[in-house]
Scaffold this active site. Structure first.
Site, short mmCIF file in Angstrom:
data_model
loop_
_atom_site.label_atom_id
_atom_site.label_comp_id
_atom_site.label_asym_id
_atom_site.label_seq_id
_atom_site.Cartn_x
_atom_site.Cartn_y
_atom_site.Cartn_z
CE LYS A 14 5.48 6.67 6.48
NZ LYS A 14 4.93 7.35 6.14
NE ARG A 89 3.84 3.12 2.11
CZ ARG A 89 3.80 4.48 1.56
NH1 ARG A 89 3.20 5.27 1.44
NH2 ARG A 89 5.02 4.75 1.96
NE ARG A 123 7.34 15.69 3.18
CZ ARG A 123 7.50 14.33 2.87
NH1 ARG A 123 7.67 13.71 4.63
NH2 ARG A 123 6.42 13.19 2.55
NE ARG A 156 8.05 13.23 -1.60
CZ ARG A 156 7.80 12.05 -0.71
NH1 ARG A 156 8.25 11.57 0.90
NH2 ARG A 156 6.46 11.02 -1.13
NE ARG A 167 1.87 10.77 -0.42
CZ ARG A 167 3.15 12.09 0.39
NH1 ARG A 167 2.33 13.20 -0.02
NH2 ARG A 167 3.63 11.83 0.94
P1 AMP Z 1 6.19 7.95 0.94
O1 AMP Z 1 8.05 8.61 0.66
O2 AMP Z 1 6.50 6.66 1.85
O3 AMP Z 1 5.63 8.70 0.91
O4 AMP Z 1 6.16 6.72 -0.65
C1 AMP Z 1 6.14 7.70 -1.88
C2 AMP Z 1 5.56 6.76 -2.74
O5 AMP Z 1 6.25 5.97 -3.10
C3 AMP Z 1 4.42 6.50 -3.03
O6 AMP Z 1 2.95 7.29 -2.42
C4 AMP Z 1 3.93 5.07 -3.01
O7 AMP Z 1 3.50 5.84 -4.13
C5 AMP Z 1 5.53 4.56 -3.66
N1 AMP Z 1 5.31 3.60 -2.21
C6 AMP Z 1 6.06 3.43 -1.00
N2 AMP Z 1 6.74 2.71 -0.55
C7 AMP Z 1 5.86 2.03 -1.05
C8 AMP Z 1 5.32 0.41 -0.79
N3 AMP Z 1 5.48 -0.31 0.30
N4 AMP Z 1 4.15 -0.13 -1.34
C9 AMP Z 1 4.11 0.47 -2.47
N5 AMP Z 1 4.46 1.78 -3.12
C10 AMP Z 1 5.28 2.48 -2.26
#
Ligand code: AMP
Length: 211
Positions: A14, A89, A123, A156, A167
């Site tokens: 993404k 999401r 990653r 990360r 996740r």
């Molecule tokens: P990502 O980088 O998109 O994998 O997001 C990393 C973490 O950020 C996720 O596991 C959530 O804890 C938080 N996060 C990111 N986007 C959202 C969202 N739209 N709603 C709630 N938590 C989010």
């Protein structure tokens, strides 16, 4: 005006595809996860609050998340459009989101769980310029340093097998219904995310040529 959402499971690309498309369309790519990590890096009270959720791989509460996104979309660089990855999401976020903005396109990058885990396990990201790499598929020529700026490459903290599984579980249960909602609204394009970065970028660009 392009108001684009990019959805898909963890590791579907993404962020990478959002950056490529953003460059083509000359609009900013905004990632909800990156916004949160930037907030955490400032050491603010909000950042500390957010860490509890990101470190566990669970979702940040809607009110908090919506406030952060609303503030970012109001920045001057986003007045002519934007690409948003990682938000909304879950269905409750969709409802809150549609109250203040109507997206024009939603891209869903498809990837199976096996490929997600494989991509995420390798990653890496540059500590300095945040350029992304993948040990097997997109390695840095100067590993363990960044090809772009020479910074140190790091994993990360939530890219561990256990948290990745957590996740992905949330993705299937909570985020797939979001895609269905946008499909019903007639603005969803499903794209195969399993190819190379260039192959997927071509498929994504195709959505905007025909529009
Ligand atoms: P990502 O980088 O998109 O994998 O997001 C990393 C973490 O950020 C996720 O596991 C959530 O804890 C938080 N996060 C990111 N986007 C959202 C969202 N739209 N709603 C709630 N938590 C989010």
């Amino acid at each position: 005006m392009n108001k684009i959402l990019i959805m898909g499971p963890q590791g579907a690309g993404k962020g990478t595809q959002a950056e490529i498309l953003a460059e083509k369309l000359k609009i900013p790519a905004i990632s909800s996860g990156s916004l949160l990590r930037e907030e955490i890096a400032t050491g603010s009270d909000l950042g500390c609050e957010v860490t509890k959720f990101t470190e566990a791989g669970t979702l940040v509460p809607d009110e908090l998340m919506v406030a952060i996104i609303k503030k970012r979309l109001a920045q001057p660089d986003a007045v002519n459009g934007w690409i948003l990855d990682g938000f909304p999401r879950i269905l409750s976020q969709v409802e809150l989101f549609l109250n203040f903005v109507q997206p024009t396109n939603v891209i869903l990058l498809k990837l199976n769980d096996e490929n997600s885990v494989e991509r995420l396990s390798g990653r890496l990201q540059c500590k300095e310029c945040h350029q992304g790499f993948q040990e097997k598929f997109v390695p840095s020529k100067t590993h363990p340093f960044c090809d772009v700026c020479g910074g140190e490459l790091v994993r990360r903290s939530d890219d561990t097998p256990e948290i990745i599984r957590q996740r992905l579980q949330i993705y299937h249960k909570e985020t797939e219904p979001v895609a269905k909602k946008f499909e019903d609204m007639g603005i969803l394009s499903r794209i195969d995310g399993s190819g190379t970065i260039e192959e997927v970028a071509e498929l994504v660009a195709g959505v905007f040529v025909t529009n």
